[in-house]
Design a protein around this motif. Structure first.
Motif, PDB file in Angstrom:
ATOM      1  N   LEU A  15       0.628  -1.669  -7.121  1.00 27.93           N
ATOM      2  CA  LEU A  15       1.263  -2.894  -6.952  1.00 27.93           C
ATOM      3  C   LEU A  15       1.180  -3.068  -5.471  1.00 27.93           C
ATOM      4  O   LEU A  15       1.511  -2.366  -4.656  1.00 27.93           O
ATOM      5  N   LEU A  16       0.559  -4.284  -4.955  1.00 24.23           N
ATOM      6  CA  LEU A  16       0.572  -4.718  -3.569  1.00 24.23           C
ATOM      7  C   LEU A  16       1.222  -5.984  -3.393  1.00 24.23           C
ATOM      8  O   LEU A  16       1.000  -7.042  -3.954  1.00 24.23           O
ATOM      9  N   TYR A  17       2.327  -5.632  -2.696  1.00 28.89           N
ATOM     10  CA  TYR A  17       3.350  -6.940  -2.443  1.00 28.89           C
ATOM     11  C   TYR A  17       3.822  -7.075  -1.133  1.00 28.89           C
ATOM     12  O   TYR A  17       4.491  -5.854  -0.620  1.00 28.89           O
ATOM     13  N   SER A  18       4.038  -8.044  -0.448  1.00 29.32           N
ATOM     14  CA  SER A  18       4.794  -8.018   0.649  1.00 29.32           C
ATOM     15  C   SER A  18       5.681  -9.430   0.737  1.00 29.32           C
ATOM     16  O   SER A  18       5.374 -10.397   0.296  1.00 29.32           O
ATOM     17  N   ASN A  19       6.912  -9.008   1.230  1.00 29.58           N
ATOM     18  CA  ASN A  19       8.047 -10.171   1.187  1.00 29.58           C
ATOM     19  C   ASN A  19       7.838 -10.898   2.735  1.00 29.58           C
ATOM     20  O   ASN A  19       8.865 -11.811   2.989  1.00 29.58           O
ATOM     21  N   LYS A  20       6.838 -10.440   3.224  1.00 32.44           N
ATOM     22  CA  LYS A  20       6.939 -11.121   4.730  1.00 32.44           C
ATOM     23  C   LYS A  20       5.507 -11.281   5.120  1.00 32.44           C
ATOM     24  O   LYS A  20       4.674 -10.513   5.027  1.00 32.44           O
ATOM     25  N   VAL A  21       5.076 -12.326   5.827  1.00 31.55           N
ATOM     26  CA  VAL A  21       3.920 -12.588   6.375  1.00 31.55           C
ATOM     27  C   VAL A  21       3.722 -11.559   7.381  1.00 31.55           C
ATOM     28  O   VAL A  21       4.696 -11.520   8.364  1.00 31.55           O
TER      29      VAL A  21
END
Ligand code: CUA
Length: 324
Positions: free
Chosen positions: A180-186
């Motif tokens: 899974l590739l996920y980021s909660n921030k730009v």
């Protein structure tokens, strides 16, 4: 403090920006705390024994128990065997059940999009299934979106690792591994090939650009389009240099007859910030120096020196610089 000062930047497992990376960082801190607790306990007992040394039997019978005294088996077996075993089993359970489950490959139905990551000696190729977009070394994903990253390789085993976003995953010939590739921030996060793969293993880095969703969609649309035809005369000459020389047998530029697949796809090469696995910035002067002598920057890479100099090199650089 000096060691801690080495942490930071955009490639830092202790500065997580996703659920899995946060859990991995927390596991690190739990392991660290328990280890330091154990170290403190043992050091304390050692100091205690040293302070109390010689309290009894100064005449040389220190080892003999007093009449009626028994050696404390509870202390020996309890503290020496049972307690450490319990601690290790507890850490094993936390590590396995909590963390490994969280960082398992995501269920296909739980992700919003897929990106293919293909390892090459020595660069990363990224494909966006459903579109014709191909990028190299620089991967873009939308923020707060679950991305199914499918990793494989065109040659040897590499390992895809973006520490701020998730654990590493190996790229195995003929296999597809998912993460899974996920980021909660730009933001921009740096990643690195984490499996020794040859001479330039250390120069096989990548950047993950996490963009707002609308910005990402616009970017993907531009990347999926074929290359724009060069307008200026110099760039048109550069296109001829590219297509008539050896460049096009290794590199692809969509929208032209160039369909090579040994080196990176150059359709939108001017849109990147870096070249050669993040070895050098993507500027006119570095691009020219890279073409004229890539072995100087990255010894062992597969691009030979074609002795391109002077006007032909200038034209080629002008052409490539226009491929936004
Ligand atoms: Cu690819 Cu190390």
């Amino acid at each position: 403090m000096l060691a801690l000062a080495g942490c930071g930047g955009s490639q830092n497992a202790l500065n997580p920006h996703s659920h899995p990376a946060t859990d991995i960082a927390n596991l690190f801190w739990v392991m660290m705390a328990v280890s330091f607790g154990g170290l403190a306990l043992i050091t304390g007992l050692l100091v205690f024994a040293w302070v109390r040394r010689g309290r009894r039997g100064v005449g040389g019978d220190a080892g003999d128990p007093h009449p009626g005294e028994k050696p404390s088996w509870f202390v020996v077996v309890g503290m020496g065997v049972v307690f450490p075993l319990m601690v290790i089993v507890a850490l094993f359970i936390v590590g396995n059940w909590a963390i490994i489950n969280v960082t398992q490959a995501p269920a296909a139905s739980s992700t919003a999009m897929t990106v293919d990551a293909i390892g090459h000696q020595w660069y990363w190729e990224f494909r966006y299934p459903g579109t014709r977009a191909v990028t190299d070394d620089e991967l873009h994903i939308p923020v707060r979106t679950r991305v199914n990253l499918v990793a494989t390789t065109s040659d040897v085993i590499h390992s895809f690792w973006v520490p701020a976003l998730n654990r590493k995953i190996d790229t195995i010939p003929g296999e597809e591994n998912r993460i899974l590739l996920y980021s909660n921030k730009v933001g921009v996060f740096r990643g690195q090939c984490a499996e020794y793969c040859g001479l330039q293993h250390a120069h096989m880095s990548m950047l993950v650009f996490v963009q707002p969703k609308t910005q990402f969609r616009a970017w993907l649309k531009r990347q999926a389009a074929p290359a724009a035809a060069p307008k200026r005369a110099l760039a048109r000459r550069g296109e001829q240099v590219f297509l008539s020389g050896s460049c096009s047998s290794c590199h692809a530029i969509r929208g032209t007859p160039a369909r090579g697949f040994v080196g990176p796809d150059l359709t939108h090469v001017a849109g990147r910030t870096t070249l050669a696995g993040l070895t050098i910035p993507n500027s006119r002067s570095y691009l020219a120096r890279w073409i004229a002598g890539s072995q100087h920057f990255k010894p062992g890479n597969e691009m030979p020196d074609f002795q391109l100099r002077g006007p032909r090199l200038q034209a080629l650089v002008a052409y490539l610089e226009g491929l936004k």
